[in-house]
Design a protein around this motif. Structure first.
Motif, PDB file in Angstrom:
ATOM      1  N   ILE A   1      27.150  11.656  10.796  1.00  0.00           N
ATOM      2  CA  ILE A   1      27.628  10.594   9.954  1.00  0.00           C
ATOM      3  C   ILE A   1      26.040   9.739  10.121  1.00  0.00           C
ATOM      4  N   PRO A   2      25.662   9.634   8.523  1.00  0.00           N
ATOM      5  CA  PRO A   2      24.215   9.127   8.353  1.00  0.00           C
ATOM      6  C   PRO A   2      24.175   7.518   8.357  1.00  0.00           C
ATOM      7  N   LYS A   3      23.346   6.932   8.748  1.00  0.00           N
ATOM      8  CA  LYS A   3      23.061   5.589   8.683  1.00  0.00           C
ATOM      9  C   LYS A   3      21.913   5.226   7.654  1.00  0.00           C
ATOM     10  N   LEU A   4      21.822   4.959   6.517  1.00  0.00           N
ATOM     11  CA  LEU A   4      20.744   4.743   5.650  1.00  0.00           C
ATOM     12  C   LEU A   4      20.456   3.439   5.123  1.00  0.00           C
ATOM     13  N   ILE A   5      19.416   2.845   5.459  1.00  0.00           N
ATOM     14  CA  ILE A   5      18.841   1.638   5.081  1.00  0.00           C
ATOM     15  C   ILE A   5      17.719   1.737   4.012  1.00  0.00           C
ATOM     16  N   ILE A   6      17.959   1.170   2.763  1.00  0.00           N
ATOM     17  CA  ILE A   6      17.031   1.349   1.658  1.00  0.00           C
ATOM     18  C   ILE A   6      16.346  -0.095   1.508  1.00  0.00           C
ATOM     19  N   THR A   7      15.177  -0.201   1.694  1.00  0.00           N
ATOM     20  CA  THR A   7      14.439  -1.539   1.287  1.00  0.00           C
ATOM     21  C   THR A   7      13.282  -1.413   0.038  1.00  0.00           C
ATOM     22  N   TYR A   8      13.748  -2.236  -0.938  1.00  0.00           N
ATOM     23  CA  TYR A   8      12.964  -2.328  -1.994  1.00  0.00           C
ATOM     24  C   TYR A   8      12.178  -3.417  -1.805  1.00  0.00           C
ATOM     25  N   THR A   9      10.581  -3.254  -2.063  1.00  0.00           N
ATOM     26  CA  THR A   9       9.820  -4.352  -2.005  1.00  0.00           C
ATOM     27  C   THR A   9       9.402  -4.598  -3.297  1.00  0.00           C
ATOM     28  N   LEU A  10       9.494  -5.906  -3.685  1.00  0.00           N
ATOM     29  CA  LEU A  10       9.266  -6.296  -5.302  1.00  0.00           C
ATOM     30  C   LEU A  10       8.249  -7.597  -5.071  1.00  0.00           C
ATOM     31  N   PRO A  11       7.366  -7.615  -6.004  1.00  0.00           N
ATOM     32  CA  PRO A  11       6.806  -8.988  -6.003  1.00  0.00           C
ATOM     33  C   PRO A  11       7.441 -10.141  -6.576  1.00  0.00           C
ATOM     34  N   LYS A  12       6.933 -11.438  -6.146  1.00  0.00           N
ATOM     35  CA  LYS A  12       7.686 -12.759  -6.672  1.00  0.00           C
ATOM     36  C   LYS A  12       6.873 -13.857  -6.658  1.00  0.00           C
ATOM     37  N   PRO A  13       6.595 -14.441  -7.934  1.00  0.00           N
ATOM     38  CA  PRO A  13       5.772 -15.386  -8.025  1.00  0.00           C
ATOM     39  C   PRO A  13       6.043 -16.499  -6.939  1.00  0.00           C
TER      40      PRO A  13
ATOM     41  N   PHE B   1       0.806  -1.179  -0.148  1.00  0.00           N
ATOM     42  CA  PHE B   1       0.068  -0.064  -0.081  1.00  0.00           C
ATOM     43  C   PHE B   1       0.943   1.270   0.035  1.00  0.00           C
ATOM     44  N   LEU B   2       0.482   2.463  -0.620  1.00  0.00           N
ATOM     45  CA  LEU B   2       1.075   3.605  -0.710  1.00  0.00           C
ATOM     46  C   LEU B   2       0.133   4.426  -0.064  1.00  0.00           C
ATOM     47  N   GLY B   3       0.530   5.169   0.913  1.00  0.00           N
ATOM     48  CA  GLY B   3      -0.253   6.033   1.606  1.00  0.00           C
ATOM     49  C   GLY B   3      -1.578   5.414   2.327  1.00  0.00           C
ATOM     50  N   GLY B   4      -1.415   4.055   2.457  1.00  0.00           N
ATOM     51  CA  GLY B   4      -2.585   3.266   3.127  1.00  0.00           C
ATOM     52  C   GLY B   4      -3.883   3.047   2.313  1.00  0.00           C
ATOM     53  N   LYS B   5      -3.748   3.595   0.894  1.00  0.00           N
ATOM     54  CA  LYS B   5      -4.865   3.414   0.072  1.00  0.00           C
ATOM     55  C   LYS B   5      -4.715   2.858  -1.277  1.00  0.00           C
ATOM     56  N   THR B   6      -3.671   3.103  -1.781  1.00  0.00           N
ATOM     57  CA  THR B   6      -3.563   2.539  -3.118  1.00  0.00           C
ATOM     58  C   THR B   6      -2.527   1.650  -3.125  1.00  0.00           C
ATOM     59  N   ARG B   7      -2.442   0.455  -3.891  1.00  0.00           N
ATOM     60  CA  ARG B   7      -1.571  -0.705  -3.961  1.00  0.00           C
ATOM     61  C   ARG B   7      -0.612  -0.382  -5.215  1.00  0.00           C
ATOM     62  N   ALA B   8       0.543  -0.813  -5.112  1.00  0.00           N
ATOM     63  CA  ALA B   8       1.666  -0.510  -5.904  1.00  0.00           C
ATOM     64  C   ALA B   8       2.209  -1.731  -6.282  1.00  0.00           C
ATOM     65  N   ILE B   9       2.966  -1.667  -7.536  1.00  0.00           N
ATOM     66  CA  ILE B   9       3.658  -2.946  -7.997  1.00  0.00           C
ATOM     67  C   ILE B   9       4.889  -3.141  -6.999  1.00  0.00           C
ATOM     68  N   ALA B  10       5.484  -2.145  -6.870  1.00  0.00           N
ATOM     69  CA  ALA B  10       6.738  -2.410  -5.743  1.00  0.00           C
ATOM     70  C   ALA B  10       6.894  -0.905  -4.962  1.00  0.00           C
ATOM     71  N   HIS B  11       7.794  -1.040  -4.210  1.00  0.00           N
ATOM     72  CA  HIS B  11       7.878   0.027  -3.269  1.00  0.00           C
ATOM     73  C   HIS B  11       9.229   0.266  -2.616  1.00  0.00           C
ATOM     74  N   THR B  12       9.776   1.627  -2.773  1.00  0.00           N
ATOM     75  CA  THR B  12      10.819   1.886  -2.228  1.00  0.00           C
ATOM     76  C   THR B  12      10.864   2.746  -0.775  1.00  0.00           C
ATOM     77  N   ASP B  13      11.412   2.170   0.285  1.00  0.00           N
ATOM     78  CA  ASP B  13      11.239   2.710   1.582  1.00  0.00           C
ATOM     79  C   ASP B  13      12.806   2.897   2.226  1.00  0.00           C
ATOM     80  N   PHE B  14      12.721   3.778   3.124  1.00  0.00           N
ATOM     81  CA  PHE B  14      14.208   3.886   3.729  1.00  0.00           C
ATOM     82  C   PHE B  14      14.051   4.357   5.255  1.00  0.00           C
ATOM     83  N   LYS B  15      15.227   3.990   6.051  1.00  0.00           N
ATOM     84  CA  LYS B  15      15.259   4.607   7.442  1.00  0.00           C
ATOM     85  C   LYS B  15      16.727   5.228   7.342  1.00  0.00           C
TER      86      LYS B  15
END
Length: 182
Positions: free
Chosen positions: A71-83, A36-50
């Motif tokens: 000093i930054p600490k960056l974690i990027i998470t890619y959410t992808l579909p998988k059959p 979900f993007l913004g709690g309403k719309t579904r996406a194919i994939a999504h990129t999030d970060f902390k």
């Protein structure tokens, strides 16, 4: 003296399960199970970060406050579909093309995030506010500047997605080829 370290983003891929034996079925499953993007719309994939920072604010002899460690600490998470099942033939080939394109798209978003962190780093290293011996005003001033950078990064992502999903855009073409199994 200002301390600045070389840093690397940690990039992770997580998947969500989809079902289907044809391109059209896989795409329908993405529509039912995608993030979900913004709690309403579904996406194919999504990129999030902390993003977290190690910062040190130091009062200076002249009464200013300066960021001396940043000093930054960056974690990027890619959410992808998988059959969830093995694909065969044309469906397998079209899926491979589709998911490679989707992941490349998401990694562009990841690049925008890394650019944002570099921009934050550039304005933060050695950032100083006069007449701030208790280092309170500097945090307010820094937050204002970071808000503008963050807003710019969100706009950049939005503009990129508009092009990618527009008529004839890259992602639109990837979806059409998947559904048609081309």
């Amino acid at each position: 003296m200002v301390a600045q370290a070389e840093w690397q983003a940690v990039e992770k891929v997580q998947t969500y399960a989809i079902a289907g034996k044809s391109g059209a079925e896989l795409y329908d499953s993405i529509g039912e199970r995608g993030p979900f993007l913004g709690g309403k719309t579904r996406a194919i994939a999504h990129t999030d970060f902390k993003l977290t920072w190690t910062r040190k604010y130091e009062p200076q002899p002249d009464g200013a406050c300066m960021i001396t460690v940043n000093i930054p600490k960056l974690i990027i998470t890619y959410t992808l579909p998988k059959p969830s099942a093995q694909l065969t033939g044309a469906t397998r080939r079209s899926w491979q093309h589709f998911i490679a394109g989707v992941e490349a798209h998401e990694r562009v978003h990841g690049g925008f995030i890394k650019d944002m962190v570099k921009e934050i780093e550039a304005i933060s290293v050695g950032f100083s506010v006069p007449n701030d011996p208790k280092c309170s005003t500097i945090r307010v001033e820094l937050t204002k500047r970071l808000g503008e950078i963050s807003k710019s990064e969100r706009q950049r992502n939005s503009d990129f997605d508009k092009v990618e999903f527009s008529d004839g855009g890259n992602l639109q073409q990837l979806v059409l080829k998947l559904v048609r199994e081309q």
